[in-house]
Design an enzyme around this catalytic site. Structure first.
Site, PDB file in Angstrom:
ATOM      1  CE1 TYR A   1       2.169   7.133  -0.406  1.00 42.30           C
ATOM      2  CE2 TYR A   1       3.248   5.012  -0.828  1.00 42.30           C
ATOM      3  CZ  TYR A   1       2.155   5.861  -0.959  1.00 42.30           C
ATOM      4  OH  TYR A   1       1.035   5.426  -1.617  1.00 42.30           O
TER       5      TYR A   1
ATOM      6  N   GLY B   1       9.427  -6.308 -11.866  1.00 43.35           N
ATOM      7  CA  GLY B   1      10.713  -5.617 -11.792  1.00 43.35           C
ATOM      8  C   GLY B   1      11.133  -5.325 -10.363  1.00 43.35           C
TER       9      GLY B   1
ATOM     10  CG  ASP C   1       2.038   9.571  -3.955  1.00 42.17           C
ATOM     11  OD1 ASP C   1       1.509  10.694  -3.771  1.00 42.17           O
ATOM     12  OD2 ASP C   1       1.623   8.766  -4.802  1.00 42.17           O
TER      13      ASP C   1
ATOM     14  CD  GLU D   1       0.450   1.367  -0.719  1.00 40.01           C
ATOM     15  OE1 GLU D   1       1.416   2.095  -0.999  1.00 40.01           O
ATOM     16  OE2 GLU D   1      -0.692   1.584  -1.159  1.00 40.01           O
TER      17      GLU D   1
END
Ligand code: SF4
Length: 310
Positions: A117, A78, A135, A34
């Site tokens: 979320y 990233g 989401d 996640e």
């Protein structure tokens, strides 16, 4: 089960994507996936997922690593801040909770890096609890299905709560994980942001969005506006704005200081240019000006002169 849940689960049983984090309910693995999946493409996460667990096979091993080691292992994904938040999450679980990841959103949300979320998604994917995880995909599908249009602007607190309650009410008994996975896949493959496949959609007969969308596609699809920030349709094909920007620069190279009507200038930049594209074209020129590439001036609001920035 609601019509929506039944149709979605049926669709999912045939179309589900086989992803490594779907083959486990180990809470540590679910949590890592996640964190990785936030703002990162699924294909990139698939590449890093196994590699990460070779380095940190247990929650204790990740908690014991230094932040520098975690960031190194995160390379290619990233947003290094997420790696650090994951690291803080597991350290807190190991140091204060004996290494046991909580199952309910009320406790999960107290941990570093966890928002509404993610609290719902961990509860659902790792523990199969009937907790909603809303989401962008889930939001888009439900909003279209119920309201017959795209959301358009952020919801107020009350409306947001209503949306979460609506999703919660549709979670089928003991199928929370499958239901949420189905929504994710369905939003990526069928009810997509820019071109939903309403004609072949299994929710078509009960979805409020279909008739309006099919009758007035460009008016009802809010995302068309958003899309203009990224590009435009040209002779039926989507062309990114960077291409149009390149054409404007090329046009300026050949025609610097000369005045052109928008009708002429527009046709050079976009083959099927019409007056309706004028605002968008002007906006592109403004972005080039803001980027200090070009300057422009307007004559009688009908013609444009381009110059390279000094
Ligand atoms: S009918 Fe269209 S808008 Fe409605 S859920 Fe299906 S793809 Fe989405």
């Amino acid at each position: 089960m609601s019509i929506l849940s039944t149709a979605l689960l049926e669709w999912y049983s045939v179309n589900k994507r086989d992803l490594p984090w779907r083959r486990t309910t180990d809470p540590y693995h679910v949590v890592v996936s996640e964190f990785m999946l936030q703002q990162t493409q699924v294909s990139r996460v698939v590449e890093k997922y196994h590699e990460f667990f070779l380095l940190f096979p247990t929650i204790q091993s990740l908690a014991a690593a230094s932040p520098a080691e975690v960031i190194k292992a995160w390379s290619g994904l990233g947003y290094n801040r997420r790696a650090l938040l994951l690291h803080r999450f597991v350290r807190e679980v190991v140091e204060k909770r004996g290494g046991v990841i909580p199952s309910v959103p009320e406790e999960l949300i107290l941990l570093p890096g966890v928002g509404s979320y993610m609290a719902g998604s961990i509860a659902s994917f790792a523990f199969n609890l009937p907790e909603p995880a809303v989401d962008v995909n889930v939001r888009r599908i439900f909003y279209r299905y119920v309201h017959g249009k795209d959301q358009g602007k952020p919801l107020g607190r009350k409306e947001e709560e209503q949306l979460w309650t609506l999703v919660r009410g549709n979670i089928p008994k003991l199928k929370s994980s499958d239901f949420h996975n189905a929504l994710m896949d369905f939003g990526s493959l069928v009810c997509t942001r820019d071109s939903p496949s309403c004609a072949s959609c299994p929710l078509r007969s009960s979805c409020s969005f279909v008739s309006l969308y099919e009758a007035q596609k460009e008016k009802v699809l809010y995302v068309m506006e958003k899309r203009q920030e990224k590009g435009m349709m040209e002779n039926g094909k989507f062309v990114p704005n960077r291409i149009f920007r390149g054409r404007i620069v090329e046009f300026a190279r050949q025609n610097e200081h000369r005045s052109f009507s928008f009708a002429v200038f527009g046709k050079v930049i976009k083959k099927d240019y019409t007056n309706c594209d004028r605002e968008w074209l002007l906006l592109l020129c403004k972005t080039l000006q803001e980027d200090h590439l070009l300057t422009f001036s307007l004559e009688n609001n009908d013609s444009i002169i381009l110059r390279f920035s000094p």
